[in-house]
Design an enzyme around this catalytic site. Structure first.
Site, mmCIF file in Angstrom:
data_model
loop_
_atom_site.group_PDB
_atom_site.id
_atom_site.type_symbol
_atom_site.label_atom_id
_atom_site.label_comp_id
_atom_site.label_asym_id
_atom_site.label_seq_id
_atom_site.Cartn_x
_atom_site.Cartn_y
_atom_site.Cartn_z
ATOM 1 N N ASP A 44 9.732 31.169 11.693
ATOM 2 C CA ASP A 44 10.688 30.102 11.936
ATOM 3 C C ASP A 44 10.602 29.663 13.395
ATOM 4 O O ASP A 44 9.544 29.738 14.013
ATOM 5 C CB ASP A 44 12.107 30.580 11.588
ATOM 6 C CG ASP A 44 12.969 29.480 10.997
ATOM 7 O OD1 ASP A 44 13.402 28.612 11.777
ATOM 8 O OD2 ASP A 44 13.209 29.484 9.777
ATOM 9 N N HIS A 272 17.614 27.172 14.288
ATOM 10 C CA HIS A 272 17.338 27.346 12.865
ATOM 11 C C HIS A 272 16.976 28.786 12.514
ATOM 12 O O HIS A 272 17.521 29.384 11.565
ATOM 13 C CB HIS A 272 16.211 26.380 12.485
ATOM 14 C CG HIS A 272 15.957 26.240 11.028
ATOM 15 N ND1 HIS A 272 15.019 26.991 10.360
ATOM 16 C CD2 HIS A 272 16.493 25.409 10.098
ATOM 17 C CE1 HIS A 272 14.992 26.630 9.082
ATOM 18 N NE2 HIS A 272 15.872 25.667 8.896
ATOM 19 N N SER A 480 16.418 25.783 3.364
ATOM 20 C CA SER A 480 16.188 26.718 4.472
ATOM 21 C C SER A 480 17.203 27.845 4.473
ATOM 22 O O SER A 480 16.928 28.942 4.946
ATOM 23 C CB SER A 480 16.277 25.978 5.813
ATOM 24 O OG SER A 480 15.149 25.188 6.029
#
Length: 1372
Positions: A44, A272, A480
């Protein structure tokens, strides 16, 4: 106080949802199967080990994030340079600052030679842009705003005082008052300009690295002062697990590679990755907000590159997978990978499977996906369970991203589900709706028919985020967030299996969660895969069938010649049945190393059951180790228009209850066919309502598939709500249209838009379509949009386009271009062709193949990755917006044969300007005038493949300042002569021929196209209708004629005389035995903007001129002897400024003796003196250098004083030489000449040439003298005393040119210094800086602000200087 109706407990359990998938029940039943002994790798944007819940495991002591790598290369620092500190511990950093190591730090260094490694790192791309803005804003508030506002107020006050003392127009002020006013204005301008650029200033820090007894120690000089005792010091993360704060926002860790040659600084390119990790494995004091597997360890693998915003790259993915393989081999096993990242690929396989290639010994095909192959290897050889988000690109079908859509169904793809509890706790909705998938979650099937979505899981959470966000947690939603939920659940399963010593594989895990998922009958089947994840049932399945013979193998299913993962029929109307050959092959985990006995003994007897009657196959299949082929018949002839899905499931007849061992997915699309003979084709959906409307509840999805009529180029969707009493109330509908094109991703021809629809008027939406292909029109009511709506809609197809081959590519060399235009039915045409971009093809000047890092870029076992580094040069003649891309790589990422295509654009000082990778053709960068270097890195483990792309072109697309519009003609001859143009006309039922003429060369010249421009691009539109003009765009390419090669010629007269003169002069020169030195600049080509030329050198490129006339060409009546003498003089002069000074003096004396009126010789000797005896120094730099000399003592001081004396003598000589030119030039005559409005004399042109040369010689002499006087005054410490002399020269100069003219600007700068006019100095330096950036200009600007007392500006100029002049190109 009344509390009626207040709920005192918050539904915290739904903030990080776990109940929906049975996680809470599982952990209550098996509290010790909480992820312990399991490691999850997070591919990520980076994970913050300091984020809440990610510090430790459940024991409160053990570090949770055990490894942290930036695989992208964004954080890499080149540390190859070694420096040994002096006895005081001091060394020079790459920033230019002196760095000081304390005795304590020196003692830690275990290097035998006590040397340290030094590097420099820009921190601007280690954090997201929003965080970077916060960091800059905080720094501005702390150290900038107060002093700058004070300085600005003071400057404004000075201007006001001056204007009150000197009323009237500024233009009427005397020159001395005018420059004073200019100075004040420029001071204020300077302050305002730095205020504007403050937010764009990048910070670079010195880095020092050395080995200690406890491993590598990195020191980062965040103080920017060189005091390393106060700097940030940090050890390797894998050894120390240290993270350190650079400031209030950013925390970093470090790794060291290649024996210290590379320092890897790990930041985060977005929040994220931390949010994802918190969902998978967050461990909090409140168990309600725990992640799914709170006791699992985390390995952070950053695949998002901060230089690209946060986009992943092939390099990062391959490095991350390589690290996973290494860790598995070293006994530090990675059990699960979560990848909530991805793009849409143009294809997912090469048409030949890895198994088929292996079995038939087929050589690896170039069309296969290198990254996909490595993903399969991680799963199939190393046994890592790979979980990937399906994507957020729904609700249209075939929108699953890559991964999970790769060549094999190796990965677990996850869709996003939202429960009623999530709606209440996360989204503050006023009422709960039934659980459903999110509207935007990507849908099956994959383009090749495979199943991309394995299961769905909660796709939203309010979870932890990095400290730099200044927030404890945030709401994020998407697949996600669903993927880490499944990754955490897989960690629970593996934790339990390990503790029960049950053998498992990625195949048994995927099979278990598939067959036990809860199928949601009311939910879109294309979005949920096998259904909602059920952890409890999956674990029961794994334990119940722990002895199953198929736990350690997978079944490879390959359909047809293309080796697809499933059957997908979406090409026109299906009127016949189709038989598909399907190969099924059992493949063991780590097949090459599997026990041969297991292969020999393997046998399974399968019952094959199709789920729909229109799919047929044999009922039984006996399968041993080896490939078997079966035939599946798909008969869609009785299917109604729409999408139809089925599946062939294979059950083990010995154990049917364990579910299907494998599946063959089948999807068929039957389109509506519209008639379009005479009338405009219109599609209206079937409806049982009287008003022909369709009912929409929250998350209702209506899909229609229409075969787009031939010649259609765009469609109009018309919508209206038919519910009574709606008034002005509107409903919001998500419209997604999609057409699948061969070997192209689902994004190539699609439209996504949220449309507000009311009952009072019709809402319309136009979009582009391609004729002959099936269009999916998908209309959805958003999942959170309350209430029921009835929507009436229709789709109208329209079209007009050119039908002839290559209609949208025009070659200028072929002359008139023809377009054969036809309409779908009837259309008014008003063609418009606008060219907006100019393309320059760049060819590599260098292509070098070399092995990459021996520690980071070697795939186990011993597969060295190489790079081909291609170098290109780009010249920008004026400021422009430019996009760069490599055509053969640009549209590929996951499907590419090569794992990297990153390019970096550097200016002439090696400062990084822009970075790009895949899909970079639409990203434009503003470039200033100058020369640039582009470095493109292409990586692969096979050198022979890299050799094949050594000549790969790069394209630089320039946005044109002015759009070029081309005219249309209906008559060929009118097109040839540029006569009557075609504007508009109705087009009905017949072909209309239009013509376009090539662009005239004069018009191209006025367009200021970049040099070597190869083609122009833009759009051609035909329809007169406004909606059609917006969407029915045809990309158009105009190929230019090759540029003519320019020949170097000086004309016959000059050519012949020069040839003769050169030969004679060469003979004479050989007698003097002059040995020229290497020139600092080419002869007769120096300028004020060229620092090598000294202070303000301006030599004309024309032939030297006598004071009385022009001698640049032979005159009538001149004898051969005269020609010879002049040619010899010119030849000798050409060496005066190139030879050693002693020889130059000799040649100079010979020329002056023979030609006493030849003033050019004096100026050329001045140039030689300046280049050989005077350093090129701007005023304050020169002054500060003299001050440092005067403060020195000892032996060094004596040498400096001797040098100072030489400088003084050189300045004296320059003044005398300049005086000779000034005395011999009639300035009055020049002024009188330039005062003439018109010169009517027959030889006016020749006179002008002569006068211009005299003027330029005079200006040069005056400026040289002025600078020399100013420098001498500095040496004498008598600037005030010489001010009148400097003013006299200044007033003479400005009679001929403006002070900021390139011929005078260097002297004007010294004049401003002499007066203490720092505002004027700033203005002149900035003008020089705009011509060519140099470190000296930055230093002078810093000194100017220091002299004004603006230390805060001086500090940021020094910061800018460090970033603008790196020592080397940045690492990839």
């Amino acid at each position: 106080m009344a509390t009626s109706g207040i709920v005192e407990s918050f539904p915290t359990g739904a903030l990080v949802p776990k109940a929906e998938t049975g996680v809470l029940n599982f952990l209550q039943k098996y509290p010790e199967y909480d992820g312990r002994d399991v490691t999850i790798a997070i591919f990520d944007s980076g994970v913050d080990p300091r984020a809440t819940g990610l510090e430790t495991l459940c024991d409160g002591k053990t570090v949770k994030v055990i490894e942290r790598y930036d695989c992208s290369g964004c954080g890499d620092v080149d540390m190859k340079k070694k420096v040994t500190p002096d006895e005081k511990g001091c060394l020079k950093g790459l920033s230019g600052n002196t760095l000081k190591l304390s005795p304590e730090l020196l003692a830690l260094n275990t290097d035998p030679e006590k040397s340290v490694r030094v590097g420099l790192k820009s921190f601007s791309d280690l954090v997201p842009s929003k965080v970077r803005n916060n960091i800059v804003a905080q720094a501005k508030l702390k150290s900038w705003d107060k002093p700058h506002k004070t300085a600005t107020a003071n400057a404004s006050r000075k201007i006001a005082d001056f204007e009150s003392q000197n009323p009237g127009e500024a233009s009427k002020l005397p020159w001395d008052k005018k420059i004073l006013k200019d100075n004040l204005d420029y001071e204020l301008e300077m302050l305002n300009s730095y205020e504007k650029v403050y937010n764009d200033i990048k910070t670079s820090y010195d880095c020092v690295l050395f080995a200690t007894a406890g491993g590598w120690l990195a020191i980062i000089d965040t103080t920017e002062q060189g005091d390393l005792e106060q700097a940030l010091r940090i050890g390797e993360y894998s050894v120390t697990h240290e993270t350190r704060n650079v400031d209030d926002f950013l925390s970093i860790s470090v790794n060291v590679h290649d024996e210290g040659n590379v320092l890897e600084i790990v930041g985060m390119c977005s929040p994220h990755g931390t949010h994802v990790s918190s969902i998978a494995s967050g461990n909090h004091s409140s168990k309600d907000v725990d992640g799914v597997a709170p006791n699992a360890k985390i390995v952070s693998m950053t695949i998002g590159d901060g230089r690209l915003g946060s986009m992943e790259t092939g390099t990062a993915l391959v490095r991350a997978m390589t690290k996973v393989m290494e860790l598995c081999r070293d006994g530090r096993r990675i059990d699960v990978i979560n990848m909530s990242y991805g793009e849409h690929a143009n294809w997912s396989n090469s048409g030949v499977s890895d198994e088929t290639r292996r079995r038939k010994k087929i050589k690896k095909m170039s069309a296969s996906s290198r990254i996909g192959e490595l993903m399969n290897e991680v799963v199939n050889k190393y046994g890592v369970v790979w979980v990937a988000s399906a994507g957020n690109h729904g609700p249209a079908l075939s929108t699953v991203g890559t991964p999970p859509d790769i060549s094999q169904p190796s990965l677990i793809g996850v869709g996003a589900y939202v429960s009623p509890q999530m709606m209440e706790a996360e989204y503050a909705m006023r009422e709960k709706l039934p659980g459903n998938v999110y509207t935007w979650t990507s849908r099956d099937p994959c383009i090749d028919g495979g199943q991309g979505v394995t299961v769905c899981a909660p796709g939203g959470a309010i979870a932890s985020v990095p400290q730099f966000t200044m927030s404890k947690s945030q709401l994020m939603n998407g697949t996600s967030m669903a993927a880490p939920h499944v990754a955490g659940a897989v960690a629970l399963l593996i934790s339990g299996l390990k503790q029960q010593n049950i053998e498992y594989s990625p195949y048994s895990i995927k099979r278990a969660i598939s067959v036990t998922a809860t199928k949601l009958g009311y939910v879109d089947p294309f979005a949920q895969g096998h259904g909602l994840l059920n952890v409890e049932k999956a674990f029961e399945h794994l334990t119940e069938h722990k002895e199953s013979k198929d736990n350690m193998l997978r079944f490879s299913v390959r359909v047809g010649n293309n080796q697809a993962k499933g059957i997908h029929l979406r090409q026109g109307v299906q009127r016949n049945f189709i038989d598909y050959n399907i190969n099924i092959e059992p493949i063991f985990f780590n097949d090459k190393e599997a026990d041969p006995k297991d292969k020999f003994n393997f046998n399974v007897r399968l019952n094959l059951i199709p789920s729909a009657p229109w799919v047929q196959c044999g009922a039984f299949l006996d399968l041993s180790y080896g490939s078997r082929a079966i035939v599946v018949r798909v008969d869609p002839t009785g299917l109604q228009p729409g999408v139809h899905s089925a599946v062939v499931r294979a059950y083990d007849t010995d154990c049917v209850q364990k579910g299907a061992l494998f599946e063959i997915p089948v999807t068929v699309v039957q389109p509506h066919v519209l008639e379009s003979d005479q009338n405009t084709p219109v599609f209206e959906p079937a409806s049982t309502k009287g008003d022909k409307s369709v009912e929409f509840q929250p998350n209702t999805i209506q899909r229609d598939f229409i075969l787009v009529p031939e010649k259609a180029t765009w469609a109009e969707l018309r919508m209206r709500i038919t519910d009574p009493n709606r008034g002005k109330d509107v409903g919001k509908f998500f419209v997604h249209t999609n057409q699948l094109l061969p070997k192209q991703s689902c994004r190539k021809l699609e439209t996504m838009k949220i449309v507000a629809v009311g009952s009072e008027q019709e809402s319309t939406m136009a979009f582009k379509v391609k004729s002959g292909k099936i269009l999916e029109l998908c209309i959805a009511k958003y999942w959170s949009n309350y209430g029921q709506s009835h929507l009436k809609y229709s789709l109208i197809f329209r079209g007009v386009q050119a039908q002839n081959p290559n209609a949208y590519v025009m070659h200028a060399g072929r002359g008139i271009h023809k377009l054969e235009v036809e309409a779908l039915v009837s259309e008014d045409v008003q063609p418009q062709l606008q060219l907006k971009n100019a393309a320059v093809v760049l060819r590599p000047t260098e292509a070098k193949i070399s092995p990459l890092s021996a520690t980071r870029d070697v795939i186990p076992d011993g597969r060295q990755v190489y790079q081909n580094l291609l170098v290109y040069n780009l010249s920008v003649s004026k400021p422009a917006e430019v996009a760069l891309y490599a055509p053969i790589f640009n549209d590929l990422l996951y499907e590419s044969e090569f794992e990297s295509q990153m390019w970096m654009l550097f200016d002439a000082n090696k400062s990084l300007v822009a970075t790009g990778d895949a899909h970079s053709q639409t990203f434009y960068t503003k470039l200033e005038k100058g020369d640039y270097t582009i470095r493109l890195q292409v990586r692969h483990e096979k050198r022979e493949l890299l050799e094949k792309i050594a000549e790969a072109n790069l394209v630089a697309a320039f946005k044109m300042a002015n759009v070029l519009s081309l005219d249309f003609y209906e008559n060929y001859n009118q097109c040839v002569v540029g006569g009557r143009k075609f504007v508009s006309a109705p087009l009905r039922g017949s072909t209309r021929v239009l013509y376009i003429a090539p662009i005239a060369q004069e018009r191209l010249a006025k367009s200021n196209l970049p040099p070597q421009c190869a083609w122009l691009t833009g759009n051609l539109v035909f329809p007169q209708d406004e909606s059609g003009r917006r969407v029915a765009l045809h990309p158009f390419t105009y190929i230019l004629n090759p540029a003519e090669k320019k020949t170097n010629s000086n004309g016959s007269a000059n050519g012949s005389s020069n040839a003769a003169g050169t030969a004679a002069a060469a003979t004479a020169a050989s007698a003097t035995a002059a040995k020229p030195k290497a020139p600092a600049t080419p002869p007769a080509a120096t300028s004020a903007g060229n620092p090598a030329a000294g202070d303000g050198i301006n030599v004309q490129s024309d032939a030297p001129v006598e004071n009385g006339g022009c001698t640049g060409s032979p005159k009538k009546g001149k004898s051969n002897a005269d020609d010879y003498a002049e040619s010899l003089r010119d030849f000798q002069c050409s060496y005066i400024n190139k030879c050693e000074l002693e020889m130059a003096e000799k040649i100079y004396n010979e020329v002056v003796a023979a030609h006493p009126k030849h003033l050019q010789a004096h100026l050329l000797l001045i140039q030689n003196i300046e280049s050989s005896q005077l350093k090129v120094q701007l005023p304050l730099t020169f002054v500060n250098a003299q001050k440092s000399i005067s403060q020195e003592s000892g032996e060094g001081a004596e040498k400096q004083k001797e040098e100072q004396k030489k400088v003084y003598n050189a300045l004296e000589r320059i003044i005398k030489l300049a005086d000779k030119v000034i005395e011999e030039t009639d300035a009055g005559a020049l002024l009188a000449y330039y005062g003439l409005k018109n010169d009517t004399r027959p030889d006016a042109a020749k006179i002008k040439t002569n006068m211009d040369k005299q003027k330029n010689n005079l200006i040069e002499a005056l400026t040289k003298k002025g600078i020399a006087i100013a420098k001498r005054a500095v040496l004498d410490d008598a600037v005030k005393e010489r001010l009148s002399d400097i003013n006299d020269i200044y007033t003479e100069v400005i009679k001929f040119v403006e002070a900021n003219d390139s011929k005078a600007i260097q002297f004007a700068l010294w004049h401003a210094y002499a007066h203490g006019h720092y505002g004027r100095m700033y203005k002149y330096v900035v003008k020089l800086f705009d011509e060519k950036r140099s470190r000296e200009h930055f230093e002078e600007l810093a000194a100017i602000n220091g002299a004004l007392g603006h230390e805060h500006i001086r500090a940021i100029i020094n910061r800018m200087m460090v970033t603008a002049f790196p020592n080397s190109f940045r690492l990839f």
